[in-house]
Motif scaffolding. Structure first.
Motif, PDB file in Angstrom:
ATOM      1  N   LYS A  74     -10.906   2.628  -9.330  1.00 14.81           N
ATOM      2  CA  LYS A  74     -10.914   1.332  -8.630  1.00 14.81           C
ATOM      3  C   LYS A  74     -12.323   1.067  -8.131  1.00 14.81           C
ATOM      4  CE  LYS A  74      -8.961   1.141  -4.572  1.00 14.81           C
ATOM      5  NZ  LYS A  74      -7.953   1.093  -3.483  1.00 14.81           N
ATOM      6  N   THR A  82      -7.728  -7.654  -1.663  1.00 11.86           N
ATOM      7  CA  THR A  82      -8.518  -7.627  -2.895  1.00 11.86           C
ATOM      8  C   THR A  82      -7.626  -7.979  -4.070  1.00 11.86           C
ATOM      9  OG1 THR A  82     -10.021  -5.944  -2.027  1.00 11.86           O
ATOM     10  CG2 THR A  82      -9.931  -6.191  -4.415  1.00 11.86           C
ATOM     11  N   ASP A  90      -4.307  -5.835  -4.159  1.00 12.71           N
ATOM     12  CA  ASP A  90      -4.459  -4.603  -3.394  1.00 12.71           C
ATOM     13  C   ASP A  90      -4.987  -4.987  -2.020  1.00 12.71           C
ATOM     14  OD1 ASP A  90      -4.770  -1.952  -2.607  1.00 12.71           O
ATOM     15  OD2 ASP A  90      -6.754  -1.776  -3.533  1.00 12.71           O
ATOM     16  N   GLY A  91      -4.073  -5.195  -1.057  1.00 15.98           N
ATOM     17  CA  GLY A  91      -4.482  -5.688   0.252  1.00 15.98           C
ATOM     18  C   GLY A  91      -5.030  -7.102   0.129  1.00 15.98           C
ATOM     19  N   LEU A 107      -7.467   2.097 -11.714  1.00 15.00           N
ATOM     20  CA  LEU A 107      -6.938   0.934 -12.403  1.00 15.00           C
ATOM     21  C   LEU A 107      -6.660   1.314 -13.852  1.00 15.00           C
ATOM     22  CD1 LEU A 107      -9.421  -1.806 -11.114  1.00 15.00           C
ATOM     23  CD2 LEU A 107      -7.191  -1.185 -10.164  1.00 15.00           C
ATOM     24  N   LYS A 118     -13.256  -8.678  -9.545  1.00 14.08           N
ATOM     25  CA  LYS A 118     -12.794  -8.331  -8.204  1.00 14.08           C
ATOM     26  C   LYS A 118     -13.039  -9.521  -7.289  1.00 14.08           C
ATOM     27  CE  LYS A 118     -13.515  -4.882  -4.523  1.00 14.08           C
ATOM     28  NZ  LYS A 118     -14.259  -3.657  -4.151  1.00 14.08           N
ATOM     29  N   MET A 176      -2.223  -0.348 -10.871  1.00 13.33           N
ATOM     30  CA  MET A 176      -2.900   0.691 -10.126  1.00 13.33           C
ATOM     31  C   MET A 176      -2.082   1.971 -10.206  1.00 13.33           C
ATOM     32  SD  MET A 176      -4.405   0.648  -6.245  1.00 13.33           S
ATOM     33  CE  MET A 176      -5.346  -0.813  -6.654  1.00 13.33           C
ATOM     34  N   LEU A 205      -3.654  -8.204 -10.111  1.00 11.93           N
ATOM     35  CA  LEU A 205      -3.224  -7.059  -9.312  1.00 11.93           C
ATOM     36  C   LEU A 205      -3.735  -7.274  -7.903  1.00 11.93           C
ATOM     37  CD1 LEU A 205      -2.151  -4.139  -8.905  1.00 11.93           C
ATOM     38  CD2 LEU A 205      -4.411  -3.335  -9.621  1.00 11.93           C
ATOM     39  N   TYR A 234      -7.578  -8.179  -8.195  1.00 13.71           N
ATOM     40  CA  TYR A 234      -8.210  -7.854  -9.476  1.00 13.71           C
ATOM     41  C   TYR A 234      -7.640  -8.786 -10.542  1.00 13.71           C
ATOM     42  CZ  TYR A 234      -9.855  -3.621  -7.160  1.00 13.71           C
ATOM     43  OH  TYR A 234     -10.465  -2.740  -6.292  1.00 13.71           O
TER      44      TYR A 234
END
Length: 447
Positions: A446, A373, A370-371, A420, A386, A415, A368, A375
């Motif tokens: 998260k 980041t 996220d920007g 999460l 992370k 997400m 996943l 996961y």
């Protein structure tokens, strides 16, 4: 010049209230992760004087159930057998390596003439995270001493106290699935409708779960158009659900109401295993194949070979190779993890150039982004990792590993708002062993 560094996470800790078969609390166990060790402290009351065997058991259930050794219903039989992460199938001493004895084999607790007892010790046999994680399992105190050799429980007699090992100060929510053979591998989220989709690796059933209420319904029955397995999933901008079909070598596309839209077959060849999908902004869908060294692409509802991985630095070996895959927001890069090597790769969608981002992500499954980041669900390691990525996605650094309340083979994640949601697939029990039911998805903040 100073830099604001993230605060170190608090040490993992957990507690178990030890109850008798009537439900009365007559003791407590505490657990604290200290480096590679777990510090355990146990107190009990109301037991006969002398030594009592003590073990970690497989399941987080302190309910009556069948004792496999006697085939009779006993107090706390629902806790199952001893936790055995090394698959030793052998009862041994607390000093034995997990490959020779149960990870759950603990030192005994000594009870005095007043019926009270206590024990405090350190162990490396188990942990609160990783493959030896004991969160959401149970600790059981037995009626008699442990001889540390007789299978399955050292002749330690009846189960007299039981407590579920619960992580301290951690909030999570479970979505329960109804089927006895669900083994939820894939997961996707339709934010417009507030629906979570998850699919069974065992039979291809797909469920829709209301993210707010938790209400679950069968979205598409397994077997539809040959879908015998439902692995990686994505919801596209039209609300259609894309499903990687594993060994079928096919990608299924379902309409927002669950009706079949298309079944896209890769060319016949030995041992296909379509595992996960990533949707790019231009409408392309990229699909990993875990056993054939090929990255596939779908355009205009046609699936085609896109990148021959045999001509890249990605080298396929035995087992599951490329698995989870995501696209960067602008579609310039794909990130994909190789489960059997723990390597994370970046693939340029313009030049098809392949760059190794980092290693150390063994058993990396779903991803996943996220920007900056990333996961990573690491199934056998029972954690979500992370990773902080560089601006060009060409390098990364592991930041944290999160076991939630005790993940059971997490295969991928999504997400939902600021949370999460991870599958607890229990794929290690798919071809042998007894899974803990009901199967579930777990939602947590998260990190």
């Amino acid at each position: 010049m100073s830099m604001n560094m993230p605060a170190a996470p608090a040490p993992l800790s957990a507690t178990a209230a030890l109850r008798d078969s009537a439900g009365q609390v007559l003791g407590q166990a505490t657990f604290k992760q200290t480096g590679m060790n777990v510090q355990m402290t146990v107190t009990v009351s109301g037991l006969t004087p002398g030594q009592h065997g003590m073990h970690i058991h497989e399941y987080g259930r302190c309910t009556p159930g069948v004792d496999a050794a006697t085939n009779t219903v006993v107090a706390f039989g629902g806790a199952g057998g001893h936790f055995d992460p090394g698959m030793s199938r052998n009862h041994d001493s607390p000093a034995a390596d997990d490959k020779y004895g149960h990870g759950g084999d603990l030192p005994m607790i000594t009870v005095g003439a007043d019926g009270n007892g206590s024990a405090s010790f350190m162990t490396q046999k188990v942990s609160l995270t990783s493959m030896t994680g004991i969160l959401n399992r149970s600790i059981v105190v037995h009626a008699m001493a442990d001889d540390y050799k007789s299978d399955p429980s050292g002749m330690s007699g009846a189960r007299e106290r039981c407590g579920i090992i619960t992580r301290d100060n951690f909030a999570a929510r479970d979505y329960l699935l109804p089927g006895a053979q669900d083994f939820p591998e894939g997961i996707a989220y339709d934010a417009a409708r507030g629906l979570i989709f998850t699919g069974s690796a065992a039979n291809g059933d797909i469920y829709a779960v209301n993210a707010q209420s938790g209400q679950t319904s069968l979205f598409s029955r397994g077997g539809a158009l040959g879908r015998a397995s439902a692995l990686g999933m994505k919801v596209d901008t039209q609300g259609r659900l894309w499903v990687a079909g594993g060994a079928t070598g096919a990608v299924s596309v379902l309409s927002p109401d669950g009706s079949p839209v298309a079944t896209l077959m890769t060319p016949p060849s030995p041992n296909p295993y379509l595992n996960d999908l990533a949707a790019a902004p231009d409408g392309s869908v990229y699909v990993t194949d875990s056993t054939r060294p090929m990255l596939w692409r779908v355009r205009d509802m046609k699936i085609e070979p896109w990148l021959d991985l045999g001509q890249t630095p990605i080298k396929y070996g035995p087992g599951i190779n490329l698995n989870g895959i995501v696209a960067t927001p602008n579609g310039r890069y794909l990130l994909t993890v190789q489960l059997n090597t723990g390597e994370l790769w970046r693939i340029d969608t313009r030049s098809k150039a392949v760059t190794r981002v980092m290693g150390g992500l063994m058993h990396g499954d779903g991803l996943l982004l996220d920007g900056r980041t990333l996961y990573v669900a690491r199934n056998a390691d029972q954690v979500v990792s992370k990773v902080q990525l560089s601006a060009d996605y060409a390098s990364g650094q592991m930041i944290l590993e999160e076991p939630a309340r005790g993940l059971r083979y997490p295969s991928t994640l999504i997400m939902v708002g600021g949370d999460l949601v991870s599958t607890q697939s229990q794929l290690d029990k798919l071809t042998g062993g007894t899974p803990e039911t009901p199967f579930k998805l777990t939602r947590f903040r998260k990190f």
